[in-house]
Design a protein around this motif. Structure first.
Motif, PDB file in Angstrom:
ATOM      1  N   VAL A  15     -17.439   6.294 -67.534  1.00 28.63           N
ATOM      2  CA  VAL A  15     -18.052   7.494 -66.951  1.00 28.63           C
ATOM      3  C   VAL A  15     -17.504   7.738 -65.550  1.00 28.63           C
ATOM      4  CG1 VAL A  15     -20.219   8.451 -66.059  1.00 28.63           C
ATOM      5  CG2 VAL A  15     -20.154   7.461 -68.337  1.00 28.63           C
ATOM      6  N   ASN A  18     -13.885   8.871 -65.763  1.00 26.70           N
ATOM      7  CA  ASN A  18     -13.812  10.205 -66.351  1.00 26.70           C
ATOM      8  C   ASN A  18     -14.170  11.281 -65.328  1.00 26.70           C
ATOM      9  OD1 ASN A  18     -12.905   9.631 -68.937  1.00 26.70           O
ATOM     10  ND2 ASN A  18     -14.963   9.168 -69.655  1.00 26.70           N
ATOM     11  N   ASN A  55     -11.319   4.672 -71.665  1.00 22.87           N
ATOM     12  CA  ASN A  55     -11.900   5.326 -72.829  1.00 22.87           C
ATOM     13  C   ASN A  55     -11.451   4.660 -74.120  1.00 22.87           C
ATOM     14  OD1 ASN A  55     -13.513   7.248 -71.613  1.00 22.87           O
ATOM     15  ND2 ASN A  55     -11.831   8.674 -71.379  1.00 22.87           N
ATOM     16  N   TRP A  77     -25.964  10.261 -74.124  1.00 16.28           N
ATOM     17  CA  TRP A  77     -25.090  11.115 -73.342  1.00 16.28           C
ATOM     18  C   TRP A  77     -23.840  10.360 -72.894  1.00 16.28           C
ATOM     19  CZ3 TRP A  77     -23.592  10.047 -68.392  1.00 16.28           C
ATOM     20  CH2 TRP A  77     -24.345   9.111 -67.692  1.00 16.28           C
ATOM     21  N   GLN A  78     -23.962   9.048 -72.625  1.00 20.61           N
ATOM     22  CA  GLN A  78     -22.786   8.272 -72.210  1.00 20.61           C
ATOM     23  C   GLN A  78     -21.779   8.175 -73.352  1.00 20.61           C
ATOM     24  OE1 GLN A  78     -24.003   4.426 -70.791  1.00 20.61           O
ATOM     25  NE2 GLN A  78     -24.327   5.166 -68.712  1.00 20.61           N
ATOM     26  N   PHE A  81     -20.272  11.710 -73.943  1.00 19.91           N
ATOM     27  CA  PHE A  81     -19.387  12.093 -72.840  1.00 19.91           C
ATOM     28  C   PHE A  81     -18.070  11.322 -72.896  1.00 19.91           C
ATOM     29  CE2 PHE A  81     -18.038  11.466 -68.354  1.00 19.91           C
ATOM     30  CZ  PHE A  81     -17.730  12.789 -68.059  1.00 19.91           C
ATOM     31  N   ASN A  82     -18.150  10.012 -73.092  1.00 23.52           N
ATOM     32  CA  ASN A  82     -16.936   9.193 -73.094  1.00 23.52           C
ATOM     33  C   ASN A  82     -16.039   9.520 -74.292  1.00 23.52           C
ATOM     34  OD1 ASN A  82     -17.534   7.849 -70.718  1.00 23.52           O
ATOM     35  ND2 ASN A  82     -18.679   6.265 -71.776  1.00 23.52           N
ATOM     36  N   SER A  84     -15.987  12.347 -76.032  1.00 25.37           N
ATOM     37  CA  SER A  84     -15.440  13.700 -75.902  1.00 25.37           C
ATOM     38  C   SER A  84     -14.324  13.740 -74.860  1.00 25.37           C
ATOM     39  CB  SER A  84     -16.536  14.700 -75.561  1.00 25.37           C
ATOM     40  OG  SER A  84     -17.104  14.410 -74.310  1.00 25.37           O
ATOM     41  N   MET A  85     -14.468  12.971 -73.783  1.00 27.84           N
ATOM     42  CA  MET A  85     -13.383  12.917 -72.797  1.00 27.84           C
ATOM     43  C   MET A  85     -12.145  12.259 -73.388  1.00 27.84           C
ATOM     44  SD  MET A  85     -14.201  14.492 -70.080  1.00 27.84           S
ATOM     45  CE  MET A  85     -12.874  13.954 -69.045  1.00 27.84           C
TER      46      MET A  85
END
Length: 95
Positions: A15, A18, A55, A77-78, A81-82, A84-85
């Motif tokens: 996170v 990113n 990632n 969410w972590q 988010f990770n 998707s990044m």
């Protein structure tokens, strides 16, 4: 150490790097923003080089724990988010 330590650690570090990745891509598009050279180089290395690597490590550890059918105690969410990044970084690699 708890059994979820490696995944939680990689998730938190991913996170952070990113966010550095998002900031460094923002610096690429906003040319009028003047920041000190040392800070720009630090953010660029952290974002553009460490973010894809972290990632990949996170996705690998997550895949291994899912394969072993272990319980994953991370905030959703972590994970979203990770991952998707990671997809964005892979997509931008081929552009």
């Amino acid at each position: 150490m708890s059994p979820r330590f490696p995944l939680a650690f990689f998730s938190k570090v991913a996170v952070i790097v990113n966010i550095g990745y998002l900031i460094s891509t923002l610096f690429l598009f906003i040319t009028w923003l003047k920041i000190p050279r040392d800070i720009a180089q630090f953010i660029a290395v952290m974002g553009l080089e460490l973010a894809p690597l972290m990632n990949l490590f996170f996705a690998l550890v997550l895949l291994i724990q899912l394969h072993q059918k272990k319980v994953i105690n991370l905030p959703p969410w972590q994970t979203i988010f990770n991952l998707s990044m990671l997809l964005i970084q892979i997509g931008l690699l081929f552009i």
